[in-house]
Design a protein around this motif. Sequence first.
Motif: not given
Length: 334
Positions: A128-134
């Motif tokens: 989820y953090v990866k999706e939000i970061a992008g």
Amino acid sequence: NTLLKMTQNPDRPFVAVLGGAKVADKIYVVLNLLKKADAILIGGGMAYTFLKAQGIPVGQSLVEDDKLDLAREILHEAELYGKNIYLPIDHKCGASFSTTVKSQIVRTQDIPDELIGMDIGPKTRELYVKEIAGAKTVFWNGPMGVFEQEEFQKGTLAVCEAIAANGNAFTVCGGGDSAAAVKQFGYKDKFSHVSTGGGASLEFCMVPFNMLEKKAAYLNTGVWSKKAMKEAKAFGEVVELAASTNSIPMDFDVPQDCDYMHITTNNTIYGTEISNRKLAEIYKKKGNVRLVADMSSDILSRPIDVSQYDMIYLNENLFNKYKDHYGNVYLKLP
């Protein structure tokens, strides 16, 4: 204006993060976000209903069994729209909701029979953090777990920190428990907007996003709050209709908290049948009453005179077809 910026022309990718306990609270939100967001990340209690709907064991986790079919429909809709709905791939669990319970990491999507899912797990947090970061636009409403207990707040904290750290995105926290979490963790100033209106911003998202600047009619059945309706009216000609009853006394008053009373079918006055058109004429003299046609099939396939109705409300496809031809055509909101 903040919510309009998010829903009308969002910078992409647009990622929505939804949590909280119940699917039922966010049915229309999820369905409408499918049309606008590029990805939806789901956590909290509502995630377990979606998991169980796919046949995945969820142990003793909170599940709305009467919403399993609905969850399947939403997942199917996501496939049709070609959108990604992300669900937890691991979990942080407990044996009870006791404030003293110890947490256990379950490193698979399947939850053992004796455990309760109470937060997203470390692999899910990372995903989820990866999706939000992008993302270039992020909308968040609802915690990822029982964040009130320190043992189960890492998921909510991770989402909050990831959104706050994304300085390139337009970020909105949609009130309620997520707004409380933002304040608790000290990140309120890191968001583009944090709603102070409770669930109002969430309810605003029930409005079909591409309809906000068009004419629309909403039959008041308790789905939207008055605050959400007020916000919707700020962006277009949205009218709220009060439903008429089958038996209307001659001294009835039109509800003052709606725009119009709508009359669509034959009604009874003191036991005497009277046509809807005649009934409307009687009550239009008393105030804000409109004769309304609710049509689910093509207007032109019916032998009717469109001009005889004060309002005709239609589904999205028919509304788009006829809105430029008839001034009394409205979109029927859910």
